[in-house]
Design a protein around this motif. Structure first.
Motif, mmCIF file in Angstrom:
data_model
loop_
_atom_site.group_PDB
_atom_site.id
_atom_site.type_symbol
_atom_site.label_atom_id
_atom_site.label_comp_id
_atom_site.label_asym_id
_atom_site.label_seq_id
_atom_site.Cartn_x
_atom_site.Cartn_y
_atom_site.Cartn_z
ATOM 1 N N ARG A 13 50.757 37.883 39.244
ATOM 2 C CA ARG A 13 49.206 37.878 39.517
ATOM 3 C C ARG A 13 48.844 37.820 37.880
ATOM 4 O O ARG A 13 47.602 36.931 37.397
ATOM 5 N N HIS A 23 39.845 38.176 42.186
ATOM 6 C CA HIS A 23 39.670 39.367 43.098
ATOM 7 C C HIS A 23 38.987 39.242 44.228
ATOM 8 O O HIS A 23 37.358 39.446 44.363
ATOM 9 N N HIS A 31 38.405 33.419 40.418
ATOM 10 C CA HIS A 31 38.491 32.387 39.199
ATOM 11 C C HIS A 31 39.100 31.245 39.736
ATOM 12 O O HIS A 31 40.072 30.828 39.937
ATOM 13 N N GLU A 36 32.472 38.443 36.382
ATOM 14 C CA GLU A 36 33.051 39.531 35.371
ATOM 15 C C GLU A 36 33.262 39.331 34.009
ATOM 16 O O GLU A 36 33.589 40.090 33.140
ATOM 17 N N HIS A 37 33.286 37.997 33.417
ATOM 18 C CA HIS A 37 33.578 37.532 32.120
ATOM 19 C C HIS A 37 32.550 37.714 31.095
ATOM 20 O O HIS A 37 32.746 37.150 29.881
HETATM 21 ZN ZN ZN Z 1 39.620 38.536 36.522
#
Ligand code: ZN
Ligand code: 2HG
Length: 480
Positions: free
Chosen positions: A340, A390, A397, A437-438
Motif C-alpha cells: 500500500r 484512505h 487518491h 490531505e496534500h
Molecule cells: Zn494519502
C-alpha cells in the motif's frame, strides 16, 4: 542555471544570516542550495540566495526579524516531501531564502501522566513515534514518508495518512503550537491543555496554512495508549460499494478497533508489485478492487484475530468479500503495508501521474469513484486507473497514470487539465474537497479558486494580510 542567485540589491543575505545561525548553518553555494529548492518529485525547481538552518526558536525569530526588515522572502521547509510544491521557492530568485527546520530536532518533553509529547518542529515523524513508543505510548499519525517528513511540516499541512479513520488528522493530534511570525515575533501557544477556551484558538491558524502565516517551531502532541494487538488482512472485493458495506460491518462488529481501511484498485496493485521487483500478491487471483483492513486493540491478539476473522466470514457470506489473505506474522503485516505505502513512489518512478487527492462523504464515495472513472476514461481511455487511499475516512487518491507506451510529458500535456478538472469538479459537486490531505501549495492554488466561495477566499486573504502584510512568508503558496 544556478540554483542560487546573489541578491538583487547587493544585500549580503548569506553573510547576515550566517552571523545569526553560524557559518556552518548557512549554505549559499549553488550545489549546496540545489536540493532545498527542488521538490522531491523533481517537478518544482526554484531559486534561493541561501538556505539557513536555525537550531533554536530564538534563532528563527532573529532570522525572520532580519528578513522582515530587509524585505527578504522566506520559504520554510521541513522534510521537503510536499506533493504540491508547497515547500520550495519559485524560479524567480532574488531576495529569497529557504529556512530549513532540520536542525531543530530535539524531543523536549514526554509527559506520560498528561499523555503529551513536546517536540521541536524538525523532529521527524518517525522519531516522534519512536519517542512515544519508548514511553509506552502511541503517537498515531501514520504516513509513508515518516522517515523524512517532520512534525512542523505535518502540522503546517495538517497531514492525514492511514490512521485518520481512528485517530483523526494532525489538527486533531495537537494541543499546543509555538510559531514565529513573519516579523520575528514569537506566538507562544506551547500548552498541553485539553481544555482552554480563552478566546480564539490561534494555533489552528498555523495548522494547515502551509507556512504562509508563521513558522511552526515546536508543538505539544497528544499521546494515545499503545495498541498491544494488530490484525491485518488484504481483502478482495467486487467494487468500492462492497468495500463501503464491509467497512460498515467492520465498524459495527469491531467499533474503535477499526484503525485503517485502505482501498486499492487492480492497476495500483499491479504497478506497485512491479515497482517492488515483481513481489507475489498475497491474494490468489488479481481482483479488480482490494481493501487493506487493520484492526488494533489494547487486548489479546487472539481475540482481535478472531474478531477480524468473523468480520471476513460474515462479509464472505453476504457476498462482500471475494477472497482474503490474513497476515500471519509481523513480516506479513509489513509486506501487506508495503504494497500500500509504496504506491506513491511507484507512480513517482513511472512519471505521468495526474494527482487528484479528493474526499467526499463516505456515503457517496462508491458512486463517486464509478462516475469519476467513467469521466476520466472518456477523455483518456488508455489511462491506468491508479485509485487508492484512505477510503475509510472518505479520501481517495485518484491518480490516472500514463499508459506504458506514452511518455510522461505527452500524457500530462494532453490530459492533465481535462482529467483534473473532471475529477475535482465532480468531487466538488459531491460536496467534497479537491485536496483532502496534500494541501494546496502551488499545484492546486489556481484550482482552489474555482471551488472556494468568494467570502471564504476573501477571509483567507484577510487573515494572510493581517499576519503577513508584506507577503514575505512562503508567498504564492495557497493564495496567489
Ligand atoms: Zn494519502
Ligand atoms: C499516500 O497515501 C500519500 O500514499 C501519497 O498520501 C499519495 O502520491 C499520492 O498521491
Amino acid at each position: 542555471m544556478d540554483a542560487s542567485v546573489s541578491s538583487s540589491s547587493n544585500l549580503d543575505i548569506a553573510g547576515a544570516l550566517a552571523s545569526i545561525v553560524g557559518a556552518n548553518a548557512c549554505l549559499s553555494a549553488p550545489a549546496d542550495v540545489e536540493p532545498y529548492v527542488t521538490d522531491y518529485r523533481k517537478i518544482y525547481k526554484g531559486r534561493a540566495a541561501a538556505v539557513v538552518f536555525p537550531s533554536t526558536t530564538g534563532e528563527v525569530s532573529r532570522v525572520m526579524a532580519w528578513c522582515h526588515a530587509h524585505d527578504v522572502v522566506v520559504v520554510p521547509q521541513g522534510g521537503n516531501t510536499s506533493l504540491m510544491g508547497g515547500a520550495v521557492p519559485d524560479a524567480r530568485g532574488g531576495n529569497v531564502i529557504v529556512l530549513s527546520l532540520a536542525r531543530m530536532k530535539q524531543v523536549l518533553a514526554v509527559d506520560v501522566v498528561n499523555d503529551t509529547l513536546t517536540v521541536q518542529a524538525g523532529v521527524t515523524l518517525h522519531a516522534a513515534r519512536a519517542a512515544a513508543e519508548e514511553a509506552g505510548r502511541l503517537f498515531p499519525l501514520r504516513i509513508g514518508s515518516e522517515g523524512s517528513c517532520q512534525i512542523g511540516g505535518n502540522l503546517s499541512t495538517n497531514a492525514g495518512g492511514t490512521a485518520v479513520l481512528r485517530y483523526g488528522n494532525m489538527r486533531d493530534l495537537v494541543l499546543g503550537v509555538e510559531a514565529v511570525l513573519p516579523d520575528g515575533r514569537i506566538y507562544d501557544g506551547l500548552r498541553g491543555l485539553r481544555k482552554d477556551n480563552t478566546g480564539y484558538d490561534l494555533k489552528q491558524l498555523f495548522i494547515g496554512s502551509e507556512g504562509t502565516l508563521g513558522i511552526v517551531t515546536a508543538a505539544v502532541l497528544k499521546l494515545m495508549p499503545l495498541p498491544r494487538a494488530r490484525s491485518v488482512a488484504l481483502v478482495a472485493v467486487s467494487d468500492p460499494a462492497a468495500a463501503v458495506s464491509l467497512l460498515q460491518a467492520a465498524k459495527e462488529a469491531a467499533g474503535q478497533a477499526v484503525t485503517a481501511f485502505e482501498l486499492i484498485s487492480a492497476p495500483a496493485m499491479k504497478l506497485v508489485r512491479e515497482y517492488l521487483g515483481g513481489v507475489a500478491s498475497p491474494l490468489s487471483a488479481n481482483p479488480a478492487w482490494m481493501v487493506l483492513v487493520e484492526l488494533t486493540s489494547g487486548g489479546a491478539q487472539e481475540a482481535l484475530d478472531a474478531q477480524l476473522q468473523q468480520v471476513l466470514e460474515d462479509g464472505f457470506e453476504r457476498g462482500l468479500v471475494q477472497d482474503a489473505a490474513v497476515a500471519a506474522s509481523l513480516s506479513d503485516v509489513e509486506a501487506f503495508w508495503r504494497l500500500r505505502e509504496e504506491i506513491s513512489d511507484a507512480q513517482t518512478r513511472t512519471g505521468g501521474s495526474i494527482k487528484c487527492d479528493v474526499s467526499v462523504p463516505l456515503s457517496r464515495i462508491a458512486q463517486f469513484v464509478a462516475e469519476a472513472s467513467a469521466k476520466v476514461l472518456e477523455v483518456a481511455p488508455q489511462a491506468r486507473m491508479v485509485i487508492y487511499g484512505h477510503m475509510g475516512d472518505g479520501n481517495v487518491h485518484f491518480n490516472p497514470l500514463r499508459p506504458a507506451d506514452v511518455p510522461a510529458r505527452e500524457f500530462l500535456d494532453t490530459h492533465y487539465e481535462a482529467v483534473s478538472h473532471a475529477v475535482d469538479g465532480l468531487a466538488h459537486s459531491y460536496g467534497g474537497s479537491i485536496s483532502a490531505e496534500h494541501g494546496i501549495g502551488v499545484a492546486k492554488r489556481d484550482d482552489m479558486r474555482r471551488y472556494k466561495g468568494a467570502v471564504e477566499l476573501e477571509l483567507m486573504q484577510q487573515v494572510k494580510r493581517a499576519l503577513d502584510p508584506k507577503n514575505l512568508l512562503n508567498p504564492g503558496k495557497v493564495l496567489a
